[in-house]
Design a protein around this motif. Sequence first.
Motif, PDB file in Angstrom:
ATOM      1  N   ASN A  13       0.825  -1.214   0.000  1.00  0.00           N
ATOM      2  CA  ASN A  13       0.000   0.000   0.000  1.00  0.00           C
ATOM      3  C   ASN A  13       0.859   1.263   0.000  1.00  0.00           C
ATOM      4  O   ASN A  13       0.550   2.239  -0.692  1.00  0.00           O
ATOM      5  CB  ASN A  13      -0.934   0.013   1.209  1.00  0.00           C
ATOM      6  N   LEU A  14       1.963   1.240   0.779  1.00  0.00           N
ATOM      7  CA  LEU A  14       2.876   2.384   0.802  1.00  0.00           C
ATOM      8  C   LEU A  14       3.567   2.561  -0.552  1.00  0.00           C
ATOM      9  O   LEU A  14       3.733   3.681  -1.037  1.00  0.00           O
ATOM     10  CB  LEU A  14       3.919   2.207   1.914  1.00  0.00           C
ATOM     11  N   LEU A  15       3.977   1.444  -1.139  1.00  0.00           N
ATOM     12  CA  LEU A  15       4.611   1.495  -2.463  1.00  0.00           C
ATOM     13  C   LEU A  15       3.642   2.033  -3.508  1.00  0.00           C
ATOM     14  O   LEU A  15       4.035   2.770  -4.416  1.00  0.00           O
ATOM     15  CB  LEU A  15       5.100   0.109  -2.875  1.00  0.00           C
ATOM     16  N   TYR A  16       2.375   1.660  -3.373  1.00  0.00           N
ATOM     17  CA  TYR A  16       1.353   2.149  -4.295  1.00  0.00           C
ATOM     18  C   TYR A  16       1.254   3.673  -4.220  1.00  0.00           C
ATOM     19  O   TYR A  16       1.190   4.360  -5.249  1.00  0.00           O
ATOM     20  CB  TYR A  16       0.001   1.518  -3.972  1.00  0.00           C
ATOM     21  N   GLN A  17       1.271   4.222  -2.983  1.00  0.00           N
ATOM     22  CA  GLN A  17       1.188   5.672  -2.815  1.00  0.00           C
ATOM     23  C   GLN A  17       2.435   6.365  -3.360  1.00  0.00           C
ATOM     24  O   GLN A  17       2.352   7.425  -3.992  1.00  0.00           O
ATOM     25  CB  GLN A  17       0.997   5.994  -1.330  1.00  0.00           C
ATOM     26  N   GLU A  18       3.599   5.759  -3.114  1.00  0.00           N
ATOM     27  CA  GLU A  18       4.844   6.335  -3.627  1.00  0.00           C
ATOM     28  C   GLU A  18       4.867   6.294  -5.157  1.00  0.00           C
ATOM     29  O   GLU A  18       5.327   7.238  -5.808  1.00  0.00           O
ATOM     30  CB  GLU A  18       6.047   5.594  -3.048  1.00  0.00           C
ATOM     31  N   ASN A  19       4.367   5.203  -5.714  1.00  0.00           N
ATOM     32  CA  ASN A  19       4.320   5.094  -7.168  1.00  0.00           C
ATOM     33  C   ASN A  19       3.384   6.141  -7.767  1.00  0.00           C
ATOM     34  O   ASN A  19       3.642   6.690  -8.842  1.00  0.00           O
ATOM     35  CB  ASN A  19       3.849   3.700  -7.575  1.00  0.00           C
ATOM     36  N   LEU A  20       2.299   6.445  -7.032  1.00  0.00           N
ATOM     37  CA  LEU A  20       1.361   7.467  -7.482  1.00  0.00           C
ATOM     38  C   LEU A  20       2.037   8.829  -7.540  1.00  0.00           C
ATOM     39  O   LEU A  20       1.830   9.616  -8.484  1.00  0.00           O
ATOM     40  CB  LEU A  20       0.150   7.506  -6.544  1.00  0.00           C
ATOM     41  N   LEU A  21       2.869   9.119  -6.526  1.00  0.00           N
ATOM     42  CA  LEU A  21       3.630  10.371  -6.531  1.00  0.00           C
ATOM     43  C   LEU A  21       4.568  10.433  -7.734  1.00  0.00           C
ATOM     44  O   LEU A  21       4.691  11.462  -8.407  1.00  0.00           O
ATOM     45  CB  LEU A  21       4.444  10.485  -5.236  1.00  0.00           C
ATOM     46  N   ILE A  22       5.234   9.305  -8.012  1.00  0.00           N
ATOM     47  CA  ILE A  22       6.162   9.247  -9.141  1.00  0.00           C
ATOM     48  C   ILE A  22       5.422   9.442 -10.458  1.00  0.00           C
ATOM     49  O   ILE A  22       5.870  10.190 -11.333  1.00  0.00           O
ATOM     50  CB  ILE A  22       6.926   7.899  -9.147  1.00  0.00           C
ATOM     51  N   GLU A  23       4.274   8.768 -10.603  1.00  0.00           N
ATOM     52  CA  GLU A  23       3.492   8.878 -11.838  1.00  0.00           C
ATOM     53  C   GLU A  23       3.034  10.312 -12.066  1.00  0.00           C
ATOM     54  O   GLU A  23       3.037  10.805 -13.201  1.00  0.00           O
ATOM     55  CB  GLU A  23       2.273   7.946 -11.775  1.00  0.00           C
ATOM     56  N   ASN A  24       2.631  11.002 -10.994  1.00  0.00           N
ATOM     57  CA  ASN A  24       2.220  12.403 -11.125  1.00  0.00           C
ATOM     58  C   ASN A  24       3.393  13.280 -11.552  1.00  0.00           C
ATOM     59  O   ASN A  24       3.245  14.207 -12.355  1.00  0.00           O
ATOM     60  CB  ASN A  24       1.646  12.912  -9.801  1.00  0.00           C
ATOM     61  N   LYS A  25       4.585  12.982 -11.003  1.00  0.00           N
ATOM     62  CA  LYS A  25       5.781  13.734 -11.393  1.00  0.00           C
ATOM     63  C   LYS A  25       6.130  13.483 -12.855  1.00  0.00           C
ATOM     64  O   LYS A  25       6.504  14.416 -13.581  1.00  0.00           O
ATOM     65  CB  LYS A  25       6.950  13.324 -10.488  1.00  0.00           C
ATOM     66  N   ILE A  26       5.994  12.239 -13.290  1.00  0.00           N
ATOM     67  CA  ILE A  26       6.285  11.900 -14.683  1.00  0.00           C
ATOM     68  C   ILE A  26       5.336  12.639 -15.626  1.00  0.00           C
ATOM     69  O   ILE A  26       5.733  13.080 -16.704  1.00  0.00           O
ATOM     70  CB  ILE A  26       6.208  10.376 -14.900  1.00  0.00           C
ATOM     71  N   LYS A  27       4.084  12.806 -15.208  1.00  0.00           N
ATOM     72  CA  LYS A  27       3.131  13.562 -16.029  1.00  0.00           C
ATOM     73  C   LYS A  27       3.582  15.006 -16.190  1.00  0.00           C
ATOM     74  O   LYS A  27       3.469  15.599 -17.273  1.00  0.00           O
ATOM     75  CB  LYS A  27       1.736  13.517 -15.385  1.00  0.00           C
ATOM     76  N   GLU A  28       4.113  15.599 -15.104  1.00  0.00           N
ATOM     77  CA  GLU A  28       4.626  16.973 -15.165  1.00  0.00           C
ATOM     78  C   GLU A  28       5.826  17.046 -16.110  1.00  0.00           C
ATOM     79  O   GLU A  28       5.928  17.969 -16.935  1.00  0.00           O
ATOM     80  CB  GLU A  28       5.058  17.441 -13.776  1.00  0.00           C
ATOM     81  N   ILE A  29       6.747  16.080 -15.986  1.00  0.00           N
ATOM     82  CA  ILE A  29       7.930  16.044 -16.846  1.00  0.00           C
ATOM     83  C   ILE A  29       7.519  15.854 -18.298  1.00  0.00           C
ATOM     84  O   ILE A  29       8.089  16.468 -19.207  1.00  0.00           O
ATOM     85  CB  ILE A  29       8.873  14.893 -16.400  1.00  0.00           C
ATOM     86  N   ASN A  30       6.536  15.010 -18.495  1.00  0.00           N
ATOM     87  CA  ASN A  30       6.027  14.747 -19.838  1.00  0.00           C
ATOM     88  C   ASN A  30       5.598  16.048 -20.518  1.00  0.00           C
ATOM     89  O   ASN A  30       5.928  16.296 -21.682  1.00  0.00           O
ATOM     90  CB  ASN A  30       4.839  13.778 -19.735  1.00  0.00           C
ATOM     91  N   GLN A  31       4.874  16.872 -19.789  1.00  0.00           N
ATOM     92  CA  GLN A  31       4.421  18.153 -20.338  1.00  0.00           C
ATOM     93  C   GLN A  31       5.599  19.096 -20.598  1.00  0.00           C
ATOM     94  O   GLN A  31       5.625  19.832 -21.591  1.00  0.00           O
ATOM     95  CB  GLN A  31       3.431  18.808 -19.377  1.00  0.00           C
TER      96      GLN A  31
END
Length: 450
Positions: A220-238
């Motif tokens: 569950n903690l890894l899932y939350q951390e992965n969510l943070l990473i995915e959101n950051k990747i979306k920012e980088i993508n833009q």
Amino acid sequence: MNKFSYEKYDHFFLKKIMKYFSGKKKVCVAVSGGLDSMVLLNLLLHIPNLTLGVAHCNFTLRDKESNKDEDFVRNFCLKKHIMCHIKRFNTLDFSKKHKLSIQMAARKLRYDWFNELFNLYELIALGHHLNDSIETFFLNLIRGTGIKGLLGIPVKREKFIRPLSNFTKEEILHYAKIENINWRLDKSNFDNNKYLRNKIRSVISIFSDPFYKGVKKSINLLYQENLLIENKIKEINQKITIEKKYNPFFYWKLSCSKILELQPLSCYLFKLFFPYGFSNMKNLENLLYAQSGKQLISKKYRIIKNENNWILISKSFLFKNKKKVFSIQNINKKISFPINVEFFFITETEIEKFNPTISSLSLIDFYKIQFPLKLRTWRNGDYFYPINMKGKKKLSKYYKEKKFSLLEKEQIWLLVNGNEDIILVIGNRLDDRFKVTKKTNKILGIKIIY
């Protein structure tokens, strides 16, 4: 594990899974006949206003046992008046044909069929539980993975739902005994010499509740951390994107200088481009510094270096015109594929109205052409005589001077004479040998319609 009374335990399971089916009417349950899927099916029978169907896959891998599983599921559905869908697969042949392991072949066959069933159902429910997620966690950990590989099996993905994801195998077994649920035993699940997953399963089965709770918390903690990473990747993508479109094909133009600002670079490259099939980070880094025209190719995509940019594009689209030749037998009609071209004759009086600077219009000497004409893209060794220039020029050099990207080169069509001479680089330049002169008796106009 605490032992619940019958009523409390039954309510405990139903309360946990009912939330997944709020507002749903038609649900298909994937039932192998084993413990997990039979418990799931029995639980869903207790949910009111739910129309159930059952999907059973017979992979024909265990001879008579596979057929007994099929009969068991069919008979249960007959007794409960449940619609039963059964599909038999020749898994071994499919595995050999597509060069897949037996497990991967079975998985593909199963999910391809399940996707067809969405024409009849809103959801497909699968019997995966917490132990399955923990097994996947350790399986990916052993093979080598990032955070995403440690997240186990998702509770919901698109129209697939796994209501038992938060329950352990022990809890499910206990429920089955309380409810007197019958199931089929697949002995291959206990063959530790055949599958790595089975070895992991046998190891984790010796642990008690604190182990499962701890791993569940970690996932569950890894899932939350992965969510943070995915959101950051979306920012980088833009940030690195210059242009991105999906129609009529996938096209993504990126800034190399912006990519080079990312640190740690290899980590970002992996997160950004692994989904497109690029797994060699060193090759991706080298492409950032490569000269224009260099490229990397994955199974479905290409990344092309174009000046200080990358162009990531669907490989199938880029290659589809490479070897195609379209024949033009006459000029009595418009050509609408692969490009829109209109041929027309023009008189000497009308020629004064013609603007030679418009790249979409060209005039040629009709008596210099030979049918059939052809439309094709460039090939190595192609040359032409650019109008109003002395001598011939290789098409590759002409494209380089025009600073066309590899993508642009492959999308420029050539009008080619019957003797293979290039008449026109469509939308760009006419060949000098076909231009209109004072000796021209019949003028053919060519118009590109955008």
